[in-house]
Design a protein around this motif. Structure first.
Motif, PDB file in Angstrom:
ATOM      1  N   LYS A  88       5.862   7.135   6.346  1.00  0.00           N
ATOM      2  CA  LYS A  88       6.911   6.434   5.613  1.00  0.00           C
ATOM      3  C   LYS A  88       7.012   7.303   4.169  1.00  0.00           C
ATOM      4  O   LYS A  88       6.117   8.095   3.759  1.00  0.00           O
ATOM      5  N   ARG A  89       8.290   7.250   3.569  1.00  0.00           N
ATOM      6  CA  ARG A  89       8.477   7.715   2.253  1.00  0.00           C
ATOM      7  C   ARG A  89       7.744   7.170   1.072  1.00  0.00           C
ATOM      8  O   ARG A  89       7.540   5.786   1.463  1.00  0.00           O
ATOM      9  N   ARG A  90       7.328   7.980   0.373  1.00  0.00           N
ATOM     10  CA  ARG A  90       6.784   7.422  -1.040  1.00  0.00           C
ATOM     11  C   ARG A  90       7.616   6.461  -1.622  1.00  0.00           C
ATOM     12  O   ARG A  90       8.755   6.600  -1.769  1.00  0.00           O
ATOM     13  N   GLU A  91       7.244   5.357  -2.341  1.00  0.00           N
ATOM     14  CA  GLU A  91       7.970   4.322  -2.821  1.00  0.00           C
ATOM     15  C   GLU A  91       7.391   3.966  -4.200  1.00  0.00           C
ATOM     16  O   GLU A  91       6.416   3.512  -4.060  1.00  0.00           O
TER      17      GLU A  91
ATOM     18  N   SER B 279       0.294  -2.541   3.239  1.00  0.00           N
ATOM     19  CA  SER B 279      -0.824  -1.490   3.375  1.00  0.00           C
ATOM     20  C   SER B 279      -0.212  -0.212   3.265  1.00  0.00           C
ATOM     21  O   SER B 279       0.767   0.212   3.831  1.00  0.00           O
ATOM     22  N   ALA B 280      -0.912   0.604   2.526  1.00  0.00           N
ATOM     23  CA  ALA B 280      -0.647   2.001   2.195  1.00  0.00           C
ATOM     24  C   ALA B 280      -1.703   2.602   1.281  1.00  0.00           C
ATOM     25  O   ALA B 280      -2.484   1.806   0.759  1.00  0.00           O
ATOM     26  N   VAL B 281      -1.464   3.665   0.983  1.00  0.00           N
ATOM     27  CA  VAL B 281      -2.318   4.353  -0.108  1.00  0.00           C
ATOM     28  C   VAL B 281      -1.559   4.126  -1.270  1.00  0.00           C
ATOM     29  O   VAL B 281      -0.316   4.641  -1.497  1.00  0.00           O
ATOM     30  N   TYR B 282      -2.362   3.670  -2.393  1.00  0.00           N
ATOM     31  CA  TYR B 282      -1.586   3.325  -3.626  1.00  0.00           C
ATOM     32  C   TYR B 282      -2.050   4.445  -4.798  1.00  0.00           C
ATOM     33  O   TYR B 282      -3.181   4.795  -4.966  1.00  0.00           O
ATOM     34  N   TYR B 283      -0.882   4.888  -5.478  1.00  0.00           N
ATOM     35  CA  TYR B 283      -1.386   6.098  -6.347  1.00  0.00           C
ATOM     36  C   TYR B 283      -0.740   5.315  -7.959  1.00  0.00           C
ATOM     37  O   TYR B 283       0.340   4.693  -7.802  1.00  0.00           O
ATOM     38  N   CYS B 284      -1.631   5.638  -8.762  1.00  0.00           N
ATOM     39  CA  CYS B 284      -1.168   5.382 -10.099  1.00  0.00           C
ATOM     40  C   CYS B 284      -0.316   6.622 -10.551  1.00  0.00           C
ATOM     41  O   CYS B 284      -0.758   7.871 -10.291  1.00  0.00           O
TER      42      CYS B 284
END
Length: 121
Positions: free
Chosen positions: A43-46, A90-95
């Motif tokens: 999926k695209r980054r959101e 569910s995903a990788v979460y970025y600051c």
């Protein structure tokens, strides 16, 4: 440049909660807005949430009412309280930190290495 280090990810069942933290260091002069973005496989980054230095917040529709972003300017720390989690969270979460001060623009800010959030049904 600013350095961002996320923590607090993990695995939780649907309906549960997690709190993400992001420690920021280095030159914060170009970090008027801080936020969180996520990316799931395929999926695209959101953008998820963003907060200005003055405390103005904005959320993606998919998380509004469930997630709360906050920042401690004295400690250069950003938080994301995530409640009522769903499997689709569910995903990788970025600051992220920079001049992007909307949910759409935050994806273009400088980001950290990310932390994995997995929500099981």
């Amino acid at each position: 440049h600013v350095r961002l280090v996320e923590s607090g990810g993990g695995s939780v069942q649907a309906g549960g909660s997690l709190r993400l933290s992001c420690a920021a260091s280095g030159n914060m002069d170009n970090s008027a807005c801080m936020g969180w973005l996520r990316q799931a496989p395929g999926k695209r980054r959101e953008g998820v949430a963003v907060i200005s230095s003055g405390g103005t917040t904005s959320y993606a529709d998919s998380v509004n009412g469930r997630f709360t972003i906050s920042r401690d300017n004295t400690e250069n720390t950003l938080y994301l309280q995530m409640n009522s989690l769903k499997p689709e969270d569910s995903a990788v979460y970025y600051c992220a930190a920079g001049w992007g001060c909307t949910v759409d623009a935050v994806v273009r800010n400088i980001r950290g290495q990310g932390t994995q959030v997995t929500v099981s049904s």
